[in-house]
Write an enzyme that holds these catalytic residues in place. Structure first.
Site, PDB file in Angstrom:
ATOM      1  N   GLU A  45       2.217   0.754   5.425  1.00 34.35           N
ATOM      2  CA  GLU A  45       2.061   1.391   4.116  1.00 34.35           C
ATOM      3  C   GLU A  45       3.345   2.139   3.747  1.00 34.35           C
ATOM      4  O   GLU A  45       3.951   2.788   4.588  1.00 34.35           O
ATOM      5  CB  GLU A  45       0.888   2.367   4.176  1.00 34.35           C
ATOM      6  CG  GLU A  45       0.610   3.122   2.880  1.00 34.35           C
ATOM      7  CD  GLU A  45      -0.585   4.063   2.993  1.00 34.35           C
ATOM      8  OE1 GLU A  45      -1.042   4.557   1.953  1.00 34.35           O
ATOM      9  OE2 GLU A  45      -1.051   4.298   4.141  1.00 34.35           O
ATOM     10  N   LYS A 114      -3.471   0.231  -4.069  1.00 33.13           N
ATOM     11  CA  LYS A 114      -4.470   0.963  -3.291  1.00 33.13           C
ATOM     12  C   LYS A 114      -5.520   1.574  -4.213  1.00 33.13           C
ATOM     13  O   LYS A 114      -5.196   2.285  -5.164  1.00 33.13           O
ATOM     14  CB  LYS A 114      -3.769   2.050  -2.478  1.00 33.13           C
ATOM     15  CG  LYS A 114      -4.657   2.771  -1.459  1.00 33.13           C
ATOM     16  CD  LYS A 114      -3.802   3.729  -0.634  1.00 33.13           C
ATOM     17  CE  LYS A 114      -4.603   4.400   0.475  1.00 33.13           C
ATOM     18  NZ  LYS A 114      -3.744   5.292   1.292  1.00 33.13           N
ATOM     19  N   CYS A 148      -4.499   0.900   3.954  1.00 36.35           N
ATOM     20  CA  CYS A 148      -4.898   2.072   4.738  1.00 36.35           C
ATOM     21  C   CYS A 148      -6.346   2.513   4.488  1.00 36.35           C
ATOM     22  O   CYS A 148      -7.278   1.859   4.925  1.00 36.35           O
ATOM     23  CB  CYS A 148      -3.901   3.211   4.470  1.00 36.35           C
ATOM     24  SG  CYS A 148      -3.981   4.564   5.682  1.00 36.35           S
TER      25      CYS A 148
END
Length: 274
Positions: A45, A114, A148
């Site tokens: 990430e 994300k 994540c």
């Protein structure tokens, strides 16, 4: 079908805040991964810039087709290996915590933003994405992307399973003391959803040591490739590492035939979840 050999790059990338250092490290890793027979390299990430860089996120963010993306495409094409990586994406006034995937010929295959932001730092500098399932085909394998914290929500991974994802790529910046995510949750997610998960983490520390962040973060490492039978086919330690393992479509088909979770679902009972 030939297994898709996958490499996970665990490391700080370079000096936090220096895209050039991160790209140099990515080039070295791509060369080594290709030499090991890998067709896919997954980095962490916010790989290009570092994660805990505070207000520099806005300064270093660039479009999905910006100079960093062009450099990654060049690395992929030079070494003949697909590359997935995290970066801060600018789209007008908005900045997203994004992940990109380029093919072994350097062509851009997918971009994902994300959807679940973690903590005050992320919510203060990023806008959440709103597309839950992003996929691409790589060497006959249906590849999906999360970043994540996204993978810690079972709904996200189940959505990928129902959409046909076979290999879920998760660039991450998991910090201590949340090692349980890498050690326990990831293999469980792979098993319950009958897919492979490639989880590439950062390691070391970033933050108030001069890298621009507001506080020191110690990353957990423990990058892994989890298989649909719940086993871990490759696991990094807590320091810099490059680990490889195969994503085997044949094993996936056999596992899905034996495991009834997806077949035995009763969606009519789950309306209260949404």
């Amino acid at each position: 079908m030939t297994p898709l050999r996958t490499a996970l790059l665990q490391g700080p990338g370079g000096v936090p805040g220096s895209t050039a250092d991160s790209l140099a490290a990515l080039d070295r890793a791509a060369r080594e991964a290709a030499a090991r027979g890998a067709r896919l390299l997954v980095a962490s990430e916010m790989y290009l810039t570092g994660y805990a860089i505070g207000e520099r996120v806005a300064e270093l963010a660039e479009p999905a087709d910006g100079s960093g993306a062009e450099a990654v495409s060049g690395i992929a094409a030079e070494h003949g290996i697909a590359v997935a990586y995290g970066y801060p994406e600018r789209d007008g006034d908005a900045v997203y915590n994004s992940a990109g995937l380029v093919g072994p010929d350097g062509a851009r295959l997918a971009d994902y933003r994300k959807t679940h932001l973690y903590g005050g730092f992320e919510t203060s500098v990023f806008r959440p994405g709103d597309t839950p399932v992003v996929q691409a085909d790589l060497d006959g394998v249906r590849v999906g992307m999360l970043v994540c914290y996204d993978v810690e929500f079972p709904e996200n991974v189940r959505a990928h399973a129902l959409a046909g994802t076979e290999l879920l790529l998760v660039p991450t910046a998991l910090m201590r003391p949340y090692e349980i995510v890498a050690e326990t949750l990831l293999p469980a997610r792979a098993f319950e959803n009958q897919l492979y998960i490639a989880y590439a983490n950062r390691c070391g520390t970033e933050g108030a040591d001069g890298s621009g962040g507001d506080g020191v973060i110690t990353f957990a490492g423990l990058s892994c490739l989890a298989a649909p039978d719940g086993t871990v086919r490759a696991r990094a330690g807590t320091g810099e590492d490059l680990v490889t393992a195969d994503v085997d479509p044949g094993r996936l088909r056999a596992s899905r035939a034996d495991n009834p979770y997806l077949r035995d679902r009763r969606p009519e009972l789950y309306a209260s979840l949404t």
